[in-house]
Write an enzyme that holds these catalytic residues in place. Structure first.
Site, PDB file in Angstrom:
ATOM      1  N   GLU A   1      31.562  43.596  58.420  1.00 20.59           N
ATOM      2  CA  GLU A   1      32.939  44.104  58.500  1.00 20.59           C
ATOM      3  C   GLU A   1      33.373  44.504  59.909  1.00 20.59           C
ATOM      4  OE1 GLU A   1      33.091  47.169  55.519  1.00 20.59           O
ATOM      5  OE2 GLU A   1      32.569  45.790  53.905  1.00 20.59           O
TER       6      GLU A   1
ATOM      7  N   ASP B   1      33.380  39.987  42.996  1.00 21.83           N
ATOM      8  CA  ASP B   1      33.792  40.596  41.737  1.00 21.83           C
ATOM      9  C   ASP B   1      35.304  40.459  41.642  1.00 21.83           C
ATOM     10  OD1 ASP B   1      34.621  42.709  43.492  1.00 21.83           O
ATOM     11  OD2 ASP B   1      32.831  43.877  43.039  1.00 21.83           O
TER      12      ASP B   1
ATOM     13  N   GLU C   1      29.750  38.766  47.781  1.00 16.93           N
ATOM     14  CA  GLU C   1      29.907  40.015  47.030  1.00 16.93           C
ATOM     15  C   GLU C   1      30.986  39.880  45.961  1.00 16.93           C
ATOM     16  OE1 GLU C   1      30.241  43.487  49.562  1.00 16.93           O
ATOM     17  OE2 GLU C   1      29.037  42.557  51.152  1.00 16.93           O
TER      18      GLU C   1
ATOM     19  N   HIS D   1      35.697  40.469  47.211  1.00 17.93           N
ATOM     20  CA  HIS D   1      36.067  41.531  46.281  1.00 17.93           C
ATOM     21  C   HIS D   1      37.534  41.292  45.926  1.00 17.93           C
ATOM     22  CE1 HIS D   1      32.336  43.670  46.698  1.00 17.93           C
ATOM     23  NE2 HIS D   1      32.458  43.725  48.012  1.00 17.93           N
TER      24      HIS D   1
ATOM     25  N   ASN E   1      29.438  39.103  57.956  1.00 16.92           N
ATOM     26  CA  ASN E   1      29.955  39.279  56.601  1.00 16.92           C
ATOM     27  C   ASN E   1      31.196  40.163  56.645  1.00 16.92           C
ATOM     28  OD1 ASN E   1      29.450  38.929  53.688  1.00 16.92           O
ATOM     29  ND2 ASN E   1      28.989  41.120  53.659  1.00 16.92           N
TER      30      ASN E   1
END
Length: 456
Positions: A163, A270, A268, A240, A204
């Site tokens: 990030e 979801d 990651e 996300h 990432n």
């Protein structure tokens, strides 16, 4: 050994006339569809990874069974973050991280290390310290050398820098950027390569799934690092996502990074929704999981997809976004949701659910109350430790003319003397070491013997 399904079907047929049995068999045996293998087998057939973030202390029972069976990659959710492994300077705790790596090796899985250099979840001694640039750079290099070196040869990839960008594409002002400038990223990658030359090194970030200012900044950074000869093997798109907001440019964005000569991973995934979850929302979520996985499958350099926790009971979403949740492929009771089947179809599967195994689980019938010509019955389905069900059905034959009436917590039907009860939509999951109970009212005359119940 005959399956519980065939046993219950034989019992059912024995109580009918030959003609009725033939008719019932036609109804009971629709056109067969081969059930999908586990997700990891579907992914392997496509040359892809299907992973999940895990909590090491939970890797037992049903949680461990699913993590080992369905996924070929694992990511430590928190266990490898700096604040977890070195909470006090010079004092280390590798217990949780080691447990995950050991589990993965025992189950033929790869591990994605997460994460080495980040602005969050750092130990307080680091964030509250006063460091010169030389000291801060040495701390970062030493941390990377120690952690990557500990698992050298055992981890397939590392999220080295996590990030680094703001939403507008500018660099996030962090302890690392403020102390070392933008080149902290190149420094971290170089240190990671020295610590394990074989591990794949990633940057990432989130909200970089579609083509936008943030993903373009990441694209330009990777292009610059490649031109400078800095070791960079891939980019991680966290994904996300919010229901209804999967970027239309996802595959295009994956492809443009791949065209730089680096791998891409969805790291990651979801897809959260406003609660309560409804059938319509879950159906849309299935479609969107399918679309995300297919976007990765379509690009040869997209290595695979990792979901950020496979069960809603282990998801970070409800605590971070109050009123939202149901973001993962399994519900709180470890029952696969439509999203699971979306992943399966995205990987080329049919989306057909394999029949549940009843090994280690049983059903017990009890007359809870009886009066005149009526009674209340209860049936409890229980699973021993290490066993579980994502759905269930119980069958029995009344031996004295009893007849079932109103049922609760199950859907029950009776034909002649044969009763069949299946789970309701909310209680199909029976966890390891747990149980569910349903009840019904019935009528009797003369006697009310307890029947033998078959779990299928």
């Amino acid at each position: 050994m005959r399956s519980a399904l065939s046993t219950s079907l034989s019992t059912f047929l024995a109580g009918l006339t030959a003609a009725a049995a033939a008719a019932a068999l036609l109804v009971a045996a629709p056109a067969a569809h081969a059930a999908d293998p586990p997700l990891r087998d579907l992914a392997a057939a496509k040359g892809k990874a299907i992973g999940t973030a895990v909590t090491g202390s939970k890797l037992t029972g049903t949680y461990g069974d699913i993590a080992g069976r369905e996924f070929n990659w694992l990511t430590p959710g928190n266990a490898m973050k700096w604040g977890s492994v070195e909470p006090t300077r010079g004092t280390f705790d590798w217990t949780e991280a080691d447990r995950i790596v050991d589990f993965a090796e025992a189950h033929g899985q790869d591990v994605r290390g997460h994460t080495l250099v980040w602005h969050s979840q750092n130990p307080s001694w680091l964030t509250n310290g006063t460091w010169t640039p030389a000291q801060l750079g040495q701390l970062m290099n030493d941390h990377i050398a120690l952690e990557v070196g500990r698992y050298k040869g055992r981890l397939e990839a590392w999220d080295v820098v996590n990030e680094p960008f703001n939403e507008d594409g500018t660099y996030r002002r962090t302890i690392w950027y403020n102390g070392l400038g933008a080149d902290y990223i190149a420094q971290a990658l170089t240190a990671a390569r020295a610590a394990d030359p074989a591990a794949r090194l990633y940057i990432n970030d989130y909200n970089v799934e579609g083509v936008n200012a943030k993903s373009t900044a990441l694209y330009n950074l990777v292009r610059d690092l490649k031109a400078r000869g800095v070791p960079i093997d891939g980019v991680g798109l966290q994904a996300h996502l919010i229901l209804g907001q999967v970027p239309s440019t996802l595959q295009q964005n994956i492809q443009r990074f791949a065209d730089l000569g680096v791998d891409v991973a969805i790291t990651e995934l979801d897809i959260r929704m406003q609660l309560p979850a409804t059938e319509a929302k879950l159906a849309q979520q299935r479609t969107e999981y399918d679309a995300v996985v297919k976007a990765c499958v379509a690009v040869s350099r997209c290595t695979g997809v990792t979901v950020w926790g496979f069960t809603d009971s282990d998801s970070w979403i409800p605590d971070t976004f109050p009123g939202q949740g149901a973001a993962t492929p399994y519900d709180e009771n470890y029952a696969p949701k439509p999203a699971y089947h979306g992943i399966a179809t995205g990987l080329g599967g049919s989306g057909t659910t394999p029949p549940p195994s009843t090994e280690g689980c049983s059903a017990a019938y009890k007359v809870a109350n009886q009066w005149n010509t009526g009674f209340t019955g209860n049936v409890t389905i229980s699973c021993a430790a290490g066993s579980s069900l994502s759905s269930w059905r119980v069958d029995w034959i009344f031996g004295a003319g009893q007849h079932i009436g109103q049922a609760w917590n199950a859907i029950c039907t009776q034909t002649a003397a044969t009763v069949s009860c299946a789970n309701a939509s909310w209680n199909g999951g029976v966890p390891s070491g747990g149980s569910v109970t349903f009840g019904f009212n019935g009528t009797w005359s003369g006697s009310n013997p307890v029947p033998t119940v078959t779990l299928g």
